[in-house]
Design a protein around this motif. Structure first.
Motif, PDB file in Angstrom:
ATOM      1  N   ARG A  70      56.457  10.345 -19.153  1.00 55.57           N
ATOM      2  CA  ARG A  70      57.079   9.244 -19.896  1.00 55.57           C
ATOM      3  C   ARG A  70      57.493   9.691 -21.297  1.00 55.57           C
ATOM      4  O   ARG A  70      58.523   9.263 -21.822  1.00 55.57           O
ATOM      5  CB  ARG A  70      56.103   8.064 -19.976  1.00 55.57           C
ATOM      6  CG  ARG A  70      56.620   6.873 -20.780  1.00 55.57           C
ATOM      7  CD  ARG A  70      55.525   5.842 -20.979  1.00 55.57           C
ATOM      8  NE  ARG A  70      55.228   5.141 -19.747  1.00 55.57           N
ATOM      9  CZ  ARG A  70      55.834   4.008 -19.381  1.00 55.57           C
ATOM     10  NH1 ARG A  70      56.750   3.471 -20.137  1.00 55.57           N
ATOM     11  NH2 ARG A  70      55.493   3.416 -18.265  1.00 55.57           N
ATOM     12  N   THR A  71      56.672  10.549 -21.912  1.00 57.54           N
ATOM     13  CA  THR A  71      56.950  10.973 -23.290  1.00 57.54           C
ATOM     14  C   THR A  71      57.924  12.147 -23.359  1.00 57.54           C
ATOM     15  O   THR A  71      58.454  12.425 -24.431  1.00 57.54           O
ATOM     16  CB  THR A  71      55.643  11.362 -24.017  1.00 57.54           C
ATOM     17  OG1 THR A  71      55.023  12.459 -23.328  1.00 57.54           O
ATOM     18  CG2 THR A  71      54.685  10.183 -24.074  1.00 57.54           C
ATOM     19  N   THR A  72      58.152  12.822 -22.240  1.00 55.56           N
ATOM     20  CA  THR A  72      58.978  14.036 -22.291  1.00 55.56           C
ATOM     21  C   THR A  72      60.238  13.964 -21.442  1.00 55.56           C
ATOM     22  O   THR A  72      61.165  14.751 -21.666  1.00 55.56           O
ATOM     23  CB  THR A  72      58.162  15.260 -21.833  1.00 55.56           C
ATOM     24  OG1 THR A  72      57.667  15.039 -20.501  1.00 55.56           O
ATOM     25  CG2 THR A  72      56.974  15.502 -22.772  1.00 55.56           C
ATOM     26  N   ASP A  73      60.303  13.043 -20.485  1.00 57.86           N
ATOM     27  CA  ASP A  73      61.428  12.998 -19.548  1.00 57.86           C
ATOM     28  C   ASP A  73      62.314  11.795 -19.855  1.00 57.86           C
ATOM     29  O   ASP A  73      61.932  10.645 -19.597  1.00 57.86           O
ATOM     30  CB  ASP A  73      60.899  12.908 -18.115  1.00 57.86           C
ATOM     31  CG  ASP A  73      62.011  12.918 -17.078  1.00 57.86           C
ATOM     32  OD1 ASP A  73      63.193  13.031 -17.481  1.00 57.86           O
ATOM     33  OD2 ASP A  73      61.706  12.797 -15.880  1.00 57.86           O
ATOM     34  N   PRO A  74      63.516  11.996 -20.380  1.00 54.91           N
ATOM     35  CA  PRO A  74      64.410  10.870 -20.686  1.00 54.91           C
ATOM     36  C   PRO A  74      64.801  10.070 -19.454  1.00 54.91           C
ATOM     37  O   PRO A  74      65.204   8.911 -19.566  1.00 54.91           O
ATOM     38  CB  PRO A  74      65.638  11.550 -21.319  1.00 54.91           C
ATOM     39  CG  PRO A  74      65.181  12.910 -21.715  1.00 54.91           C
ATOM     40  CD  PRO A  74      64.102  13.286 -20.752  1.00 54.91           C
ATOM     41  N   ALA A  75      64.668  10.671 -18.274  1.00 57.64           N
ATOM     42  CA  ALA A  75      65.070   9.992 -17.041  1.00 57.64           C
ATOM     43  C   ALA A  75      63.924   9.210 -16.399  1.00 57.64           C
ATOM     44  O   ALA A  75      64.103   8.645 -15.324  1.00 57.64           O
ATOM     45  CB  ALA A  75      65.617  11.019 -16.041  1.00 57.64           C
ATOM     46  N   PHE A  76      62.757   9.178 -17.065  1.00 56.33           N
ATOM     47  CA  PHE A  76      61.605   8.473 -16.476  1.00 56.33           C
ATOM     48  C   PHE A  76      61.945   6.996 -16.276  1.00 56.33           C
ATOM     49  O   PHE A  76      62.456   6.331 -17.187  1.00 56.33           O
ATOM     50  CB  PHE A  76      60.388   8.612 -17.382  1.00 56.33           C
ATOM     51  CG  PHE A  76      59.162   7.927 -16.842  1.00 56.33           C
ATOM     52  CD1 PHE A  76      58.352   8.559 -15.911  1.00 56.33           C
ATOM     53  CD2 PHE A  76      58.829   6.637 -17.245  1.00 56.33           C
ATOM     54  CE1 PHE A  76      57.228   7.933 -15.402  1.00 56.33           C
ATOM     55  CE2 PHE A  76      57.707   6.003 -16.740  1.00 56.33           C
ATOM     56  CZ  PHE A  76      56.905   6.653 -15.822  1.00 56.33           C
ATOM     57  N   VAL A  77      61.648   6.469 -15.099  1.00 55.38           N
ATOM     58  CA  VAL A  77      61.950   5.074 -14.771  1.00 55.38           C
ATOM     59  C   VAL A  77      60.645   4.290 -14.677  1.00 55.38           C
ATOM     60  O   VAL A  77      59.821   4.560 -13.795  1.00 55.38           O
ATOM     61  CB  VAL A  77      62.714   4.970 -13.434  1.00 55.38           C
ATOM     62  CG1 VAL A  77      62.985   3.509 -13.098  1.00 55.38           C
ATOM     63  CG2 VAL A  77      64.007   5.765 -13.502  1.00 55.38           C
ATOM     64  N   PRO A  78      60.412   3.336 -15.570  1.00 51.09           N
ATOM     65  CA  PRO A  78      59.181   2.553 -15.506  1.00 51.09           C
ATOM     66  C   PRO A  78      59.200   1.583 -14.329  1.00 51.09           C
ATOM     67  O   PRO A  78      60.255   1.294 -13.744  1.00 51.09           O
ATOM     68  CB  PRO A  78      59.172   1.787 -16.839  1.00 51.09           C
ATOM     69  CG  PRO A  78      60.615   1.706 -17.221  1.00 51.09           C
ATOM     70  CD  PRO A  78      61.253   2.963 -16.712  1.00 51.09           C
ATOM     71  N   GLY A  79      58.018   1.076 -13.978  1.00 54.05           N
ATOM     72  CA  GLY A  79      57.912   0.129 -12.880  1.00 54.05           C
ATOM     73  C   GLY A  79      58.346  -1.268 -13.280  1.00 54.05           C
ATOM     74  O   GLY A  79      58.733  -1.532 -14.423  1.00 54.05           O
ATOM     75  N   LYS A  80      58.255  -2.185 -12.344  1.00 51.14           N
ATOM     76  CA  LYS A  80      58.657  -3.572 -12.574  1.00 51.14           C
ATOM     77  C   LYS A  80      57.728  -4.246 -13.573  1.00 51.14           C
ATOM     78  O   LYS A  80      58.174  -4.974 -14.472  1.00 51.14           O
ATOM     79  CB  LYS A  80      58.650  -4.341 -11.247  1.00 51.14           C
ATOM     80  CG  LYS A  80      58.926  -5.829 -11.385  1.00 51.14           C
ATOM     81  CD  LYS A  80      58.817  -6.531 -10.042  1.00 51.14           C
ATOM     82  CE  LYS A  80      59.009  -8.041 -10.203  1.00 51.14           C
ATOM     83  NZ  LYS A  80      58.853  -8.747  -8.894  1.00 51.14           N
ATOM     84  N   HIS A  81      56.427  -4.046 -13.410  1.00 57.56           N
ATOM     85  CA  HIS A  81      55.439  -4.678 -14.284  1.00 57.56           C
ATOM     86  C   HIS A  81      54.865  -3.684 -15.290  1.00 57.56           C
ATOM     87  O   HIS A  81      54.752  -4.000 -16.476  1.00 57.56           O
ATOM     88  CB  HIS A  81      54.293  -5.276 -13.452  1.00 57.56           C
ATOM     89  CG  HIS A  81      54.714  -6.381 -12.543  1.00 57.56           C
ATOM     90  ND1 HIS A  81      54.992  -7.653 -12.987  1.00 57.56           N
ATOM     91  CD2 HIS A  81      54.916  -6.407 -11.196  1.00 57.56           C
ATOM     92  CE1 HIS A  81      55.335  -8.419 -11.967  1.00 57.56           C
ATOM     93  NE2 HIS A  81      55.294  -7.686 -10.863  1.00 57.56           N
TER      94      HIS A  81
END
Length: 261
Positions: A70-81
């Motif tokens: 999450r802190t290093t990958d600009p493409a990280f996709v968070p979950g719904k909640h």
């Protein structure tokens, strides 16, 4: 599936099921558990939720490998909640929540006990709030709920030392209600959950509402303070060193950080 769901005698058992990761919460598990709590809240056939873990861990907290991404990958996709949505579901959950701490509990695997109405712990389990060892701030309104639950000095130790707490100490502090032998944990927790579940749901909800309503403003304010502090510290020198050390399989070294960190 990362979450097992089973119903019996008006008790819905949620079993965190990522045993290979000590049931650490990734986005998928945060989403699944939040959805399960929201569904249980609305289901008239459910009176009590019992939360436990599969394997050696209750929960190792937020998945640190995913946190690093999450802190290093600009493409990280968070979950719904995600984490915050999971907390929203915990705060709003209107029915009794019983926790059976079967193994290691770190981070949210420990601070979730601030939201438990009854907590049981295996004699072989241990708990840790590792925030200072990760270079971050408290979470889950623990800076507000833990002093209420265990007293200020016990809360200071839990939140600032990043030390392990064994079951006997957790019971002495008041962090859990009962300590059980490992084989007795789930039967004991379930027996107490079923005692509650045999009562009218409307009365259970009314009792919980009258007990928790005075705390809601404090919980909301604590979450706001914690989120601001977490945002300030996450990705900072101490947090980067902690996450890099975890990814490299070594202990973090905070002695070389800039002054003030």
């Amino acid at each position: 599936m990362t979450l097992q769901i089973a119903d019996e005698h008006r008790v819905r058992t949620l079993t965190l099921d990522r045993p290979e990761a000590l049931n650490a919460f990734n986005e998928e598990l945060y989403d699944a558990t939040a959805e399960a709590l929201l569904a249980a809240a609305e289901d008239p056939a459910v009176a009590v939720v019992l939360l436990t873990g599969n394997g050696r861990g209750f929960s190792a907290g937020t998945d640190l490998l995913e946190m690093h991404a999450r802190t290093t990958d600009p493409a990280f996709v968070p979950g719904k909640h995600g984490f915050q949505g999971f907390l929203d579901a915990l705060v709003a959950f209107p029915k009794p929540l019983v926790c059976a701490v079967n193994g290691l509990g770190l981070g949210i695997g420990a601070t979730i006990l601030g939201f438990a109405d009854l907590a049981f712990m295996s004699a072989t389990a241990r708990l840790k709030c590792p925030f200072t060892s990760l270079g971050v701030a408290p979470e889950a309104a623990s800076s507000y709920l833990l002093p209420l639950l265990v007293g200020r000095q016990n809360a200071v130790w839990l939140l600032q030392s990043s030390a392990w707490v064994d079951a006997a100490t957790a019971r002495e502090m008041g962090l859990v209600w009962q300590v059980c032998e490992p084989d007795d944990l789930l039967p004991t927790a379930r027996r107490h959950a079923e005692v509650l579940a045999a009562k009218p749901v409307s009365s259970l909800v009314a009792v919980k509402r009258t007990m928790t309503e005075p705390l809601r403003a404090g919980i909301a304010a604590a979450r706001e303070r914690e989120n601001a502090a977490f945002a300030e510290l996450m990705g900072g020198p101490a947090n980067r060193e902690a996450l890099t050390a975890f990814a490299e399989g070594r202990e973090p070294d905070f002695t070389a950080l800039p002054p003030g960190w």
